[in-house]
Design an enzyme around this catalytic site. Sequence first.
Site, short mmCIF file in Angstrom:
data_model
loop_
_atom_site.label_atom_id
_atom_site.label_comp_id
_atom_site.label_asym_id
_atom_site.label_seq_id
_atom_site.Cartn_x
_atom_site.Cartn_y
_atom_site.Cartn_z
N LEU A 175 0.83 -1.20 0.00
CA LEU A 175 0.00 0.00 0.00
C LEU A 175 0.86 1.24 0.00
CD1 LEU A 175 -2.60 1.68 0.47
CD2 LEU A 175 -2.34 1.20 2.92
N SER A 176 0.54 2.19 -0.88
CA SER A 176 1.15 3.51 -0.87
C SER A 176 2.66 3.42 -1.06
CB SER A 176 0.76 4.22 0.43
OG SER A 176 0.99 5.59 0.35
N ALA A 177 3.46 3.80 -0.04
CA ALA A 177 4.91 3.63 -0.16
C ALA A 177 5.24 2.16 -0.36
CB ALA A 177 5.61 4.17 1.07
#
Length: 505
Positions: A175-177
């Site tokens: 997720l995300s980073a």
Amino acid sequence: MGQSHPPFDRTKGRRTTGSRVQGRHLVRGIRRWVTAAAGALALTGGLIAVGPQASAAGLTQVTGFGSNPGNLSMYTYAPDVLPPGAPLVVALHGCTQSASDYYAHSGWPKFADRYGFALVLPQTSSANNANSCFNWFEPTDSSRGQGEALSIRQMVDNAVARYGSDTRRIYVTGLSAGGGMTANLLAAYPDVFAGGAVDSGLPASCATTVSAAYTCMYGPPDRTPDQWGDLVRAAAPAGTTSWPRVAIWQGSADTTVRPANATELRDQWTDVWGIGQTPSHTENLSGGTTLAVYDDASGRAAVEVYSVSGMAHGLAVDPGSGAEQCGTTGTYYLDTICSTYHTARFWGLDGGGPDTGALPAPTGLTVTGTTDTTVALRWDAVPGAASYTVRRGGTKVGTTTSTAYTDTGLATGTAYRYTVTAADPAGTEGTVSAAVTATTTGFTPTCHTASNYDHTAAGRAHQSGGRTYANGSDEPMGLWNTFTVHTLEQTAPGYYVVADSGCPA
């Protein structure tokens, strides 16, 4: 836990030692990152931010898993009964999160138990990044054989030896980073990972500095598919010809990682697969989710793009006890649809786990007819079945005691994918059948030539960050203005593709 590194000094570009210097640079680094992201949360809100950790009950910490050049921690989870040769899934948390937080919210333990596979949950810390994010934008941490990427590779080797995992069925998601790092791992280690899922993340090698990371998040470079693909090919071992299958998840209202990143991710991985950027078919799923599927030459899905209407930055979850539900809500865990369920099925993890049911999958699933609003199906009977459940795009649409079903109320000229399961008298469903795709009749393609501004005003395109994208396909069209002109072909209701070279309609 392996070798430890002092904090990375973002202001100087080198690692520092000593408690006095260490403390000064850590404070300076946090202040710099938070100030740069004020108001929008930016990297601190999703990509480059340390929050409360959930209980780690069920997780096992593993130390001494390798030289650990990236200074990461390794946590694992496996069902009590795990057959030899089971798959392995690596799950990377986002900023302000931890391995235990991701374990508690994402829903992956539920499907590890149901389908029978092991989990590895790497964890970074503020010693690596002021906001406990994986350093997806640092080549020394996200390239093959270096830093955090190598630490994760070593975790995989340890888990394979620990659980007897099938090295042909190793997958990574984040997720995300963690999503940005996932894309880089897929590019750097296509010989390790059979598939990946990038949730609210970014294309591989989109950024190599902190400042470039912000650019990628808010408005990724509008590179051609071939240019994006070249970045993957350059990161992979020379001569690589086999590539991972990639799922891309993106919220349409994400202001931390703009939806354009999903378009560039699609361009990147479809180019690597050599399959073009026009979807083989699209589907409407629950939670306001649209799925675009890009099949390889054999007709098997190589890239899938899930766009969740109205979802902000985070991981799509759907709390509940249903077969297709998972996860719990929290910061960056948003109640829409169980992305973990659909990702696991895309990877084929549902093909024989301990809880998939005693009955075999129905065979012979066939489309027997279509109209502009209906699809008729039939399949072979399963001995011992009391009923059959029909699903459209993963969503249950009907139950029948016969071996035929007609789905009604559909949109014209639209492709739908169906599967069927058999249930025993107790209602326990068996293994899911192979999918078939049916396209309703009645839709006539139309072509429209206009400026990007006029396309947007007419509902054929949308703009984000001053750039224009075709509705449905999200194909980039350039700057949002009255001077740039394109021809768009509507190939299905609400689905447009750029057709400047000629429009069949």
